[in-house]
Design an enzyme around this catalytic site. Structure first.
Site: not given
Ligand SMILES: NC(=O)c1ccc[n+]([C@@H]2O[C@H](COP(=O)([O-])OP(=O)(O)OC[C@H]3O[C@@H](n4cnc5c(N)ncnc54)[C@H](O)[C@@H]3O)[C@@H](O)[C@H]2O)c1
Ligand SMILES: [Zn+2]
Length: 386
Positions: A122, A144, A186, A228, A238, A242, A246, A249, A253, A265
């Site tokens: 939990r 989030k 971003e 941010k 949100e 906030r 998006n 997005h 998406h 992404h």
């Molecule tokens: N929660 C939120 O507010 C929020 C905001 C923006 C994006 N997101 C989410 O984030 C995700 C995208 O994040 P991302 O682009 O980081 O994707 P990801 O976590 O898949 O990382 C991208 C790639 O980089 C690699 N990687 C990460 N750090 C590394 C490093 N230091 N050295 C070598 N390789 C590395 C990972 O293994 C992966 O293959 C999406 O799912 C999106 O929806 C969430």
């Molecule tokens: Zn995003």
């Protein structure tokens, strides 16, 4: 140079600690934020190989009980199935209510491990150590968490605020160039909704940022974190403003969904930001020329600006209608009036209902925009095994 940005949560504030080499100081940083008997360090296979063992050993050397839990890299693994595997592994390892989660990785990891922490027994404390640029400037801030489901992205999740976010820009040294660029999308989004001076700077410094000049990257990370943090502090759950985060997005998406996440992404966001600026222009909400300026800077940063083949306007709008931001069948978008200035809707809210016929024409116009066709890293399934 280090920076500390405070983020207000619904219950308590937390710190985003930005410092080169901060990973070496993790034991002290963790202990200052959370009292835990054991730490579950969660990383994808790629990051586990590159940094996870070192992080676990750094904690163990300081006398902290730390165990590494991994899952295959890539958006395709931000799923309920991986959430279940990780949760079960932690139960098997005997992590109890006095345990905590340290998410080490990109946005997929911070979202997935965050959702594990939100639900495990939990809810247990969560600390985030983002390792991709995208996670540093965006995903790790704001609480989030969640997973993707067949019906769409991030449709199952929870708000679970971290106790601390540790941003070590040195982790970016191993990040491939194409993935680094994804984070810039971003950062451009943040500048577009809140800070025209930041967009000027990104335009001016594009080459140095892409060359990863450390001063330029650190300045960008700090500024983007602050933007941010400002949005989420003012509106932690949100309820209103906030939603501007998006921007881009709704279409992003949809692109991810239509291409079954073959478009990463960050690329989807770059295309979505340009598309939604064009939609805003077509609706008379966004100043003319905004989409063109955003496309120019994104292109200079090595990002795509037009939807890929197979993502025509109808396909995207259909997919977007299944997105959670579609309320009562009306597609809504967070839009800007001009760079750095959000557009408030007539009803006082921060999202705008736009007629599909207007959006469709605007999307068709972005498809014809000349795009140099930046290489995509494609879907990664993280076939590295630890
Ligand atoms: N929660 C939120 O507010 C929020 C905001 C923006 C994006 N997101 C989410 O984030 C995700 C995208 O994040 P991302 O682009 O980081 O994707 P990801 O976590 O898949 O990382 C991208 C790639 O980089 C690699 N990687 C990460 N750090 C590394 C490093 N230091 N050295 C070598 N390789 C590395 C990972 O293994 C992966 O293959 C999406 O799912 C999106 O929806 C969430
Ligand atoms: Zn995003």
């Amino acid at each position: 140079m280090s920076a500390r940005v405070e983020v207000a949560g619904p219950d308590a504030a937390y710190t985003v600690h930005v410092e080169r080499g901060a990973i070496a100081a993790l034991p002290a940083l963790l202990q200052s934020a959370v009292t835990a008997h054991a730490w579950a360090v969660i990383a994808d296979h790629t990051v586990a190989v590159l940094h996870g063992g070192r992080v676990r050993d750094t904690l163990r050397d300081a006398g902290i009980d730390a165990r590494l839990f991994t899952f295959p890299a890539g958006e395709r693994h931000k799923t309920r199935a991986e959430w279940a595997v990780l949760s079960d592994a932690m139960i098997d390892a005997g992590i109890g209510r006095d345990g905590a989660v340290l998410a080490l990785g990109g946005g997929v990891t911070t979202d997935l491990a965050g959702f594990v922490a939100a639900t495990y027994l939990r809810g247990v404390p969560l600390v985030l150590a983002p390792s991709s640029l995208l996670a540093m400037v965006d995903a790790a801030i704001g609480g989030k968490t969640g997973v993707d489901v067949p019906g769409g992205k991030n449709l199952v999740g929870a708000f679970h605020q971290p106790r601390l976010v540790v941003v070590d820009p040195d982790l970016l040294d191993t990040l491939p160039d194409a993935v680094f660029a994804e984070g810039l999308a971003e950062a451009v989004k943040h500048a577009a909704i809140a800070d025209v001076a930041q967009l000027d700077e990104l335009e001016h410094d594009a080459a140095r940022v892409l060359a990863r000049a450390s001063d330029a990257v650190e300045a960008l990370v700090r500024r983007s974190v602050a933007i941010k943090a400002g949005f989420v502090s003012a509106d932690p759950l949100e309820g209103g403003r906030r939603a501007l985060l998006n921007f881009g997005h709704t279409i992003a998406h949809a692109i991810e969904r239509v291409t079954d996440y073959a478009v990463p992404h960050g690329h989807a966001v770059a295309i979505g930001v340009v598309a939604e600026a064009a939609i805003g222009e077509a609706a008379g909400i966004t100043a003319p020329g905004t989409a063109r300026r955003l496309a120019t800077v994104l292109d200079a940063l090595g990002l795509p600006t037009a939807p890929p083949d197979g993502c025509d306007a109808d396909a995207l709008l259909d997919a977007a209608a299944g997105d959670k931001k579609a309320r009562a069948g009306v597609l809504r978008y967070a839009l800007i009036a001009r760079i750095g200035v959000p557009a408030r809707a007539a009803d006082g809210g921060w999202t705008h209902a736009i007629d599909a016929s207007i959006a469709s024409v605007a999307l068709a116009s972005t498809a014809h925009r000349a795009s140099p066709g930046h290489p995509s890293r494609g879907p990664d399934d993280g076939r590295v095994v630890v």
